[in-house]
Motif scaffolding. Structure first.
Motif, PDB file in Angstrom:
ATOM      1  N   PHE A 405       0.840  -1.194   0.000  1.00  7.94           N
ATOM      2  CA  PHE A 405       0.000   0.000   0.000  1.00  7.94           C
ATOM      3  C   PHE A 405       0.880   1.251   0.000  1.00  7.94           C
ATOM      4  N   ASP A 406       0.418   2.296  -0.655  1.00  9.59           N
ATOM      5  CA  ASP A 406       1.023   3.618  -0.502  1.00  9.59           C
ATOM      6  C   ASP A 406      -0.098   4.629  -0.377  1.00  9.59           C
ATOM      7  N   LYS A 407       0.242   5.900  -0.405  1.00  7.21           N
ATOM      8  CA  LYS A 407      -0.774   6.936  -0.160  1.00  7.21           C
ATOM      9  C   LYS A 407      -1.866   6.955  -1.224  1.00  7.21           C
ATOM     10  N   ASN A 408      -1.596   6.337  -2.394  1.00 10.69           N
ATOM     11  CA  ASN A 408      -2.569   6.331  -3.483  1.00 10.69           C
ATOM     12  C   ASN A 408      -3.343   5.023  -3.595  1.00 10.69           C
ATOM     13  N   GLY A 409      -3.061   4.060  -2.751  1.00 10.19           N
ATOM     14  CA  GLY A 409      -3.716   2.754  -2.848  1.00 10.19           C
ATOM     15  C   GLY A 409      -2.715   1.680  -3.215  1.00 10.19           C
ATOM     16  N   LYS A 410      -3.112   0.790  -4.150  1.00  7.54           N
ATOM     17  CA  LYS A 410      -2.193  -0.262  -4.613  1.00  7.54           C
ATOM     18  C   LYS A 410      -2.074  -0.252  -6.140  1.00  7.54           C
TER      19      LYS A 410
END
Length: 564
Positions: A405-410
């Motif tokens: 995961f990151d700040k934008n989703g996957k």
């Protein structure tokens, strides 16, 4: 928009001050006249890398200043200004940069000194510079997901805000889990250290304000002999023949005698009498203290030893007994957490697992919104490309699922396109043809310019390598982009120049023994002549003037259609 630009002692420019209009401004002139120098100056003004090489020969420093008007009060630049403590009284922002002959820069925003990094951040939200062979923001795959999200609309923005709140919780839990899952050797060392420190503090049995009371008692012992001598002297002054109490006693007897026959002196006699007996009581107290006073060297040694122990703890754990006890409580909690870490690890892992489940759901929702938006985006860009005579071009948004995961989703998002039938789609950054790259960039900019909030977009000869109907299409596309953002464009194409709302001619002149660049706004007949020169080269004929007049007339008609 960039309203005014002032340049002093920059390259071959001695001094230029120019006002720009809304819409499309084109800068034209012969090759080598200094058109790109203007763009270089704007680039430095927005935080680009500078050096003393930019300073005009013989000058001490180059000076660059730009005045911007921002009509949208919600523009992100105002938040950036507020974050760095710069206030704006109205809708204007002034960027200034001076470069001295040592290559050092002095940067200001609205008169306040700022670093190059801050100038770059603020300038980057106001100015977007594009050149044919430069690395373009729109060609950076890392930014494609944010561009797609800008295009996607409010539903995705709300879903993304919800996801991001959960992602912050996820990040926090991961850090906490990592903190309690350190390797066993480090944990064992910490447990030993905390146990030793707790035992050392607890064995001392500290009492609140104990050190202050001990210091007062020590001071009393240190001044014992001086105190005894002063008390003895005071006692001697009060007692004995012809001493203080004798004289006051005599005065008391005399006044009592007078008061027996004259009541006017009764009050004075009572005052002296009270004073005599008070002093007599005080002399008894002083005698008693002298008799009972004893210097206890053993007690003083105990005090010194105790204070030394407290001072040792202060050097290790705090500046006061209160701070030592706070530290004791803190490491006690940490020791408890380490000793019971297995249970805590299980608790945190369970909480993290639940957040991961929720994040997966939220991330999948973001992916669905993005895939729906990607289809609309592909259709919009293909339409733009067709208007630029790339009828066979295809565009698609490629999705890959990231492992974390990151700040934008996957989602890993990349823009791919194919410019020829039968050729597979490739990343847009791999497109080889300069003309195709220019048109692709203009198509993307036509879609995204209204979403990015950039105040001024600068195109530096992005129309190189095209001609004919493609040149006309590029001209109209640039003019279309200028509806949502101010556009400054260096061009050699007469079609682009004809579509301008403002045309500036850049000329290089030799005055005395120095070469200077001058900038002139061309209007009316002067503009017809400049467009004619662009069409035919150095020789301007009656026929080229007629063609230039016709081109400008057609451009005015096309601009009206674009505005309709």
């Amino acid at each position: 928009m960039l309203k005014e630009l002032t340049i002093k002692n920059f390259a071959i420019i001695e001094e230029i001050s120019v006002s720009f209009s809304d819409g499309l401004t084109v800068l034209t002139g012969e090759t080598g006249a200094g058109k790109s120098i203007i763009i270089d100056a704007v680039h430095l003004l927005s935080g680009g890398r500078g050096s003393q090489e930019f300073i005009r020969h013989g000058a001490k420093k180059a000076e660059l200043e730009g005045l911007f008007y921002i009509q949208n009060p919600q523009h992100p630049v105002f938040r950036k200004l507020l974050d760095v403590g710069i206030e704006t009284d109205d809708d204007s922002i002034i960027l200034r940069r001076d470069i001295n002959d040592h290559g050092k820069s002095v940067c200001r925003v609205n008169g306040k000194l700022v670093t190059i990094a801050i100038l770059r951040e603020i300038g980057g939200s106001l100015i977007d510079i594009h050149g044919q062979h430069e690395s373009q923001e729109l060609m950076d795959e890392r930014l494609h997901i944010s561009l797609l999200d800008q295009f996607s609309g409010s539903k995705l923005h709300r879903a993304k805000a919800s996801y991001f709140g959960l992602f912050q919780t996820y990040t926090k839990f991961k850090k906490e889990l990592a903190a309690v899952s350190e390797n066993e050797q480090q944990i064992a060392q910490k447990i030993d250290l905390y146990q030793y420190q707790i035992n050392e503090i607890d064995s001392t049995e500290l009492i609140e304000d104990e050190d202050e009371k001990l210091q007062l008692e020590r001071k009393k012992f240190q001044n014992y002999h001086k105190t005894f001598e002063r008390i003895s002297a005071a006692y001697e002054a009060l007692n004995g023949e012809t001493k203080g109490l004798d004289w006051i006693g005599n005065a008391m007897s005399e006044l009592e005698d007078v008061a027996s026959f004259d009541e006017a002196y009764k009050g004075q006699a009572e005052l002296v009498s009270n004073t005599f007996y008070s002093l007599q009581e005080l002399s008894y107290q002083l005698k008693s203290e002298m008799d009972e006073s004893e210097f206890d060297e053993e007690r003083l040694n105990v005090i010194e030893e105790r204070l030394a122990v407290i001072q040792l703890l202060k050097r290790k754990y705090g500046n006061s007994i209160e701070e030592i006890m706070i530290y004791r409580e803190k490491i006690g909690d940490e020791l408890d957490a380490l000793v019971n870490r297995d249970e805590r690890i299980q608790q945190r892992q369970k909480a993290l697992d639940q957040v991961v489940i929720d994040l997966e759901i939220e991330a999948k929702e973001l992916t669905l919104y993005r895939k729906k938006a990607s289809k609309k985006l592909s259709e919009a860009i293909v339409l733009q490309l067709r208007e630029l005579f790339m009828e066979k071009a295809t565009f698609e948004v490629i999705f890959n699922t990231a492992s974390n995961f990151d700040k934008n989703g996957k989602d890993d998002v990349a823009f791919y396109m194919s410019t020829n039938v039968g050729e597979p789609a490739k990343p847009i950054s791999k497109i080889a043809s300069g003309g195709e790259l220019s048109r692709m960039m203009l198509a993307l900019k036509g879609i995204f310019s209204k979403h990015q909030g950039i105040t001024s977009i600068i195109f530096d000869e992005v129309d190189t390598g095209v001609s004919g109907r493609v040149a006309q299409a590029i001209a109209e596309k640039i003019a279309h982009i200028s509806h949502s953002s101010q556009v400054l464009c260096i061009t050699h194409l007469p079609q682009v120049a004809a579509m301008a709302d403002q045309q500036l001619l850049i000329k290089k002149e030799v005055t005395g023994e120095r070469t200077m660049t001058k900038l002139i706004e061309v209007i009316g007949k002067s503009r017809v002549q400049e467009v004619s020169r662009m069409m035919s080269g150095a020789e301007i004929t009656t026929l080229t003037l007629e063609h230039a007049t016709e081109l400008l007339s057609i451009a005015e008609q096309r601009k009206k259609l674009l505005h309709a």
